[in-house]
Structures are given as structure tokens and as C-alpha cells.
Design an enzyme around this catalytic site. Structure first.
Site, PDB file in Angstrom:
ATOM      1  CE1 TYR A  26       1.242   2.019   8.503  1.00  0.00           C
ATOM      2  CE2 TYR A  26       0.149   3.646   9.896  1.00  0.00           C
ATOM      3  CZ  TYR A  26       0.227   2.952   8.712  1.00  0.00           C
ATOM      4  OH  TYR A  26      -0.700   3.174   7.732  1.00  0.00           O
ATOM      5  CG  HIS A  38      -6.062   2.357   6.515  1.00  0.00           C
ATOM      6  ND1 HIS A  38      -6.228   1.065   6.054  1.00  0.00           N
ATOM      7  CD2 HIS A  38      -7.229   2.685   7.126  1.00  0.00           C
ATOM      8  CE1 HIS A  38      -7.431   0.643   6.368  1.00  0.00           C
ATOM      9  NE2 HIS A  38      -8.063   1.607   7.016  1.00  0.00           N
ATOM     10  NE  ARG A  75      -1.905   1.571   3.652  1.00  0.00           N
ATOM     11  CZ  ARG A  75      -1.808   1.147   4.906  1.00  0.00           C
ATOM     12  NH1 ARG A  75      -2.431   0.061   5.302  1.00  0.00           N
ATOM     13  NH2 ARG A  75      -1.059   1.809   5.774  1.00  0.00           N
TER      14      ARG A  75
END
Length: 397
Positions: free
Chosen positions: A289, A280, A276
Site C-alpha cells: 500500500y 505496521h 511510520r
């Protein structure tokens, strides 16, 4: 005691009696095991046998898909979408899933799979209606055989199994393909769907897009399995592991799984290893993260660049083809931008549509009350409008 050391086995000699023969495995697990490394075609000798027309179509859809993602992300920043979960970097998964299905088959997407719906023929504006906040779906699922975009994680998977099983019982030539992310494999719905599908031998294909993170949780903190594809063995179906950025390889694996399901071979679990690139959603800060260096390393394995390299090596990437592909993608983006900047006609009475097939008495009473209030407001203030009603709405009692 191993499965080979049971009563009736040539290796069974002496000792306490083991479980009865009914306990023996129903199938040999070896053929169900996935590949040791993700299946790839691009950059290998096998790529030379690929149909040029398929390669060019995949590339065209990937470029359109990337432009669709960037335009939808821009619309979010402009306040035209409430939220947008981008599939940038995962376009090969989206496109291959759509192209692997026949017209009568069904696609069961997750909230991140609007591009798969568009690649299957859905109007891009209708695909974004849920994320705009106008309707729960925004399109007729039966028109393109696309189930409603699913925001709850993995709940679309049992639905796909149910539809596929029903089609098989009716004798319909239908396969369901259900898409889910790696995070969705931690939900109970995922496991229930796989178990039912395998027991019923339902014609369904599960595509797991392993993009590395369930929002902010890396895969290693979700499962200790060798791969997600290995989970298929525990349910008695084949698992396939494929490079999710290699569009031809993924198309080949999914097409084979769909054919197997159509011919009565039962379900298949396909894990596509991808990444990705974007956060998100627009509400997520991915820098908390993961590192930018990690993102850049995956950009070097971009699905568009991989396929463009193959087309160039085979003298298929002409200037004319490149221009036509780019112009087509820009036309899609311009049309999406123009229509998304137009406010949709809304009417208060729409609140009562598509709630129940037959309205309950309570809803009828509420609808009558609202209609009376709207009529009274219109009589008292003729200059006030409440929206443009459709012919069907005008005819309402």
C-alpha cells in the site's frame, strides 16, 4: 443564518425570528484553530534560543529509542516477541510525550508507544511483556504512572479523561497525556473522550501521531477534515498542528499544553505529523500500500538527523557526546537482548492472579483443583517440575 445574525446582534434587522440567545456559540472558535502549517523549530531562527541541555537530552533519548526499536524488531524475528509495532521514525513523538510530563502525571499509551513508556522510566523488558505474550500488562501502572499498553484502538482515551477529571475533583495536581494514532481518531472512543474532556474541562492532553496510515488505510480515506487538529474545534478545545519529527517543537507544544491543563485551561488536541518508517507490525507487508520512494523521502526528514544537524551547527555535537550517546544506546540494547533471551519463571498458579481483586468462588474452586492436580503429579513424578514458584506462590494454600 450565521451566528452573527441572531436576535440581539447588531446585524439583525428584520425577518423571521431566529433561535433564542441560548443557541449562540459559547466560545469564539478562532483561538481554537490550529496552525496553517505544522509548527517547527529546527532549521529556524527560533531554534537558537533552545536550551542546549534540552537538545542534548532529546537527542540522547532519540538515539536510545531508535536502538530500542531495532533491537525489539530483531527479537521479533528471533521468536522472542509475538509481535512488535515499531515506532521507528516516530521517536520524537514518543520521547517528547514522556519528557513533557511531571512525575505525578499519567501517561496513557497505545500498543505502539512502548518507547514512550521506556523514556518515562519503565524497564524495557516490562514494556515488552505484553507483546511477548507473558502478561496482559507486565508492570505496575502505579509505579511510573503509566496506564497499561492499550491494544484496542482509542479505548485508553476515555480512561485518561476519567482519571484527569477525578484528579481535578480531588484537587490533585495531575495531568493525563493520552497517545493515539491517526487510525484511532476514526473510533467512537476518540470522539467521546474529546467531548467529555471539553465539557468537564479535564486536565488532559491528546497526542495524535499522524503517521500516514491506519495499518494500510491512508488518512485521506478516513477523514475529509483539513487536519486532525481541526477536529478539536468541534469539541471546544484548542487544536495544535506540529511537525512530529521536530523533537524540540513537539516538546514545546506538549509542555505548553500540559501547563495549560495544569492551570485549569482544559484539554488540548495536538496532531503530530510524522511517518511510520517500518511496517505496521512484523506481520504486515507495507509494500502492498505504499512505495519505497515515499518511505525514503521521509527518511530525509528523520528526527535524529534533524536534531543532529542543529547540534552540529551550534558546536554541541562533539565526538565525546556522540560516543557516549551511542555507547549508552548499545548498553540498553545488549541488556534488553540478554534478558529477553532468558525464559521467565512461570508457574501454573499464576493463572489466578490479577483476575479479580477478590477471587470469585468459581476461581477459588478452580485454583484448588489445579493445586491438587499439581500436588498429585509432583508425588507421582518427583523429577517433574512445573516451574519455579515465588515465595508468595509457595505460601498459597
Amino acid at each position: 443564518m450565521t451566528v452573527l445574525e441572531q436576535p440581539g446582534s447588531s446585524r439583525h434587522t428584520s425577518g423571521p425570528a431566529g433561535p433564542p440567545p441560548a443557541w449562540r456559540p459559547r466560545v469564539d472558535p478562532a483561538p481554537l484553530l490550529p496552525e496553517a502549517e505544522p509548527h517547527r523549530l529546527l532549521g529556524t531562527e527560533a531554534a537558537r534560543r533552545l536550551d542546549p541541555a534540552l537538545l542534548k537530552r532529546l537527542y540522547t533519548e532519540l538515539v536510545r529509542g531508535r536502538r530500542y526499536n531495532t533491537q525489539a524488531t530483531a527479537l521479533t524475528r528471533q521468536g522472542r516477541l509475538a509481535v512488535y509495532p515499531s515506532s521507528a521514525g516516530q521517536e520524537a513523538c514518543q520521547v517528547a510525550a514522556a519528557l513533557a510530563l511531571d512525575e505525578q502525571d499519567w501517561l496513557f499509551p497505545s500498543y505502539r508507544d512502548t518507547l514512550a513508556a521506556v523514556a518515562r522510566g519503565l524497564d524495557p523488558v516490562q514494556a515488552l511483556t505484553l507483546l511477548r505474550g507473558d502478561w496482559h500488562t507486565g508492570y505496575d501502572p502505579y509505579e511510573h504512572h503509566i496506564a497499561p499498553l492499550c491494544t484496542p484502538l482509542a479505548t485508553q482515551l476515555p480512561h485518561a479523561v476519567g482519571l484527569a477529571h477525578a484528579a481535578r475533583l480531588k484537587g490533585d495536581d495531575v495531568v493525563a497525556l493520552a497517545m493515539v494514532g491517526d487510525g484511532g481518531t476514526s473510533e467512537g472512543d476518540f470522539h467521546e473522550a474529546l467531548n467529555f474532556a471539553a465539557v468537564w474541562q479535564a486536565p488532559v492532553v491528546f497526542l495524535v501521531q499522524n503517521n500516514g496510515f491506519a495499518i494500510s488505510v491512508p488518512l485521506a480515506k478516513q477523514t475529509a477534515a483539513p487536519t486532525l487538529a481541526h477536529k478539536a474545534v468541534g469539541y471546544g478545545m484548542p487544536g495544535r498542528l506540529v511537525d512530529g519529527n521536530d523533537a524540540p517543537a513537539l516538546h514545546e507544544v506538549l509542555t505548553e499544553a500540559v501547563r495549560r491543563a495544569r492551570e485549569g485551561g482544559g484539554p488540548t488536541l495536538v496532531e503530530a505529523v510524522t511517518y511510520r518508517i517500518d511496517a505496521h507490525t512484523n506481520a504486515d507487508d507495507a509494500t502492498r500500500y505504499r512505495t519505497q520512494a515515499e518511505v525514503e523521502s521521509w527518511r530525509a526528514h528523520d528526527p535524529i538527523a534533524l536534531l543532529e544537524r542543529e547540534l552540529t551547527d551550534r558546536d554541541l555535537f562533539t565526538e565525546e557526546f556522540a560516543t557516549a550517546t551511542r555507547d549508552g544506546a548499545e548498553r540498553l540494547a545488549a541488556d534488553l537482548r540478554e534478558r529477553m533471551h532468558t525464559e521467565p519463571p512461570l508457574h501454573p498458579m499464576d493463572l489466578f492472579d490479577h483476575v479479580f481483586t477478590q477471587q470469585t468462588g468459581q476461581l477459588r474452586a478452580q485454583a484448588a483443583q489445579l493445586r491438587a492436580e499439581l500436588d498429585a503429579a509432583a508425588e507421582g513424578h518427583p523429577e517433574t517440575t512445573t516451574g519455579t514458584a515465588t515465595p508468595a506462590q509457595e505460601a498459597r494454600p
